[in-house]
Write a protein that holds these residues in place. Sequence first.
Motif, PDB file in Angstrom:
ATOM      1  N   PHE A  10       7.496  -8.875  -6.630  1.00 37.05           N
ATOM      2  CA  PHE A  10       8.013  -7.921  -7.613  1.00 37.05           C
ATOM      3  C   PHE A  10       8.503  -8.598  -8.893  1.00 37.05           C
ATOM      4  N   TRP A  11       9.245  -9.697  -8.759  1.00 44.13           N
ATOM      5  CA  TRP A  11       9.877 -10.317  -9.922  1.00 44.13           C
ATOM      6  C   TRP A  11       8.868 -10.954 -10.870  1.00 44.13           C
ATOM      7  N   ALA A  12       7.654 -11.193 -10.393  1.00 51.03           N
ATOM      8  CA  ALA A  12       6.623 -11.801 -11.238  1.00 51.03           C
ATOM      9  C   ALA A  12       5.575 -10.791 -11.713  1.00 51.03           C
ATOM     10  N   THR A  30       7.895   3.856  -9.963  1.00 50.34           N
ATOM     11  CA  THR A  30       8.616   2.993 -10.875  1.00 50.34           C
ATOM     12  C   THR A  30       9.751   2.385 -10.083  1.00 50.34           C
ATOM     13  N   LEU A  31       9.811   1.066 -10.066  1.00 54.28           N
ATOM     14  CA  LEU A  31      10.895   0.380  -9.378  1.00 54.28           C
ATOM     15  C   LEU A  31      11.622  -0.478 -10.391  1.00 54.28           C
ATOM     16  N   GLU A  32      12.917  -0.271 -10.473  1.00 51.04           N
ATOM     17  CA  GLU A  32      13.766  -1.006 -11.408  1.00 51.04           C
ATOM     18  C   GLU A  32      14.836  -1.722 -10.611  1.00 51.04           C
ATOM     19  N   ALA A  33      15.031  -3.002 -10.887  1.00 50.61           N
ATOM     20  CA  ALA A  33      16.055  -3.784 -10.196  1.00 50.61           C
ATOM     21  C   ALA A  33      16.851  -4.574 -11.217  1.00 50.61           C
ATOM     22  N   ASN A  34      18.150  -4.642 -10.975  1.00 50.95           N
ATOM     23  CA  ASN A  34      19.056  -5.336 -11.878  1.00 50.95           C
ATOM     24  C   ASN A  34      20.037  -6.132 -11.024  1.00 50.95           C
ATOM     25  N   THR A  35      20.036  -7.442 -11.194  1.00 51.67           N
ATOM     26  CA  THR A  35      20.992  -8.297 -10.494  1.00 51.67           C
ATOM     27  C   THR A  35      21.859  -8.993 -11.531  1.00 51.67           C
ATOM     28  N   LYS A  36      22.762  -9.826 -11.082  1.00 55.19           N
ATOM     29  CA  LYS A  36      23.600 -10.572 -12.015  1.00 55.19           C
ATOM     30  C   LYS A  36      22.780 -11.538 -12.862  1.00 55.19           C
ATOM     31  N   LYS A  38      19.037 -11.366 -13.177  1.00 52.51           N
ATOM     32  CA  LYS A  38      17.731 -10.936 -13.692  1.00 52.51           C
ATOM     33  C   LYS A  38      17.562  -9.420 -13.649  1.00 52.51           C
ATOM     34  N   TYR A  39      16.597  -8.975 -14.426  1.00 53.83           N
ATOM     35  CA  TYR A  39      16.250  -7.561 -14.535  1.00 53.83           C
ATOM     36  C   TYR A  39      14.731  -7.456 -14.492  1.00 53.83           C
TER      37      TYR A  39
END
Length: 72
Positions: A10-12, A30-36, A38-39
């Motif tokens: 997913f992150w790539a 649509t998949l959206e992810a937000n961490t400390k 990366k987004y």
Amino acid sequence: MTEKINAAGFWAMPIQDGCGNDGTDGAGFTLEANTKKKYQIVFSGECTPTSFQKICSQILALAKLNNHSLYE
């Protein structure tokens, strides 16, 4: 679930993985992810990897939502 999302790459993934088809008709995720640190947001299309589609379906199942077999 986090491990599955990471294993699917997913992150790539490019933000829009639709094989250049810019059509607006059809189903997708649509998949959206937000961490400390990366987004990432990915809009799926007909060429999105099956592993990504399955993960999105599993997220809907965990949320007790029915996706009406969008890709099956």
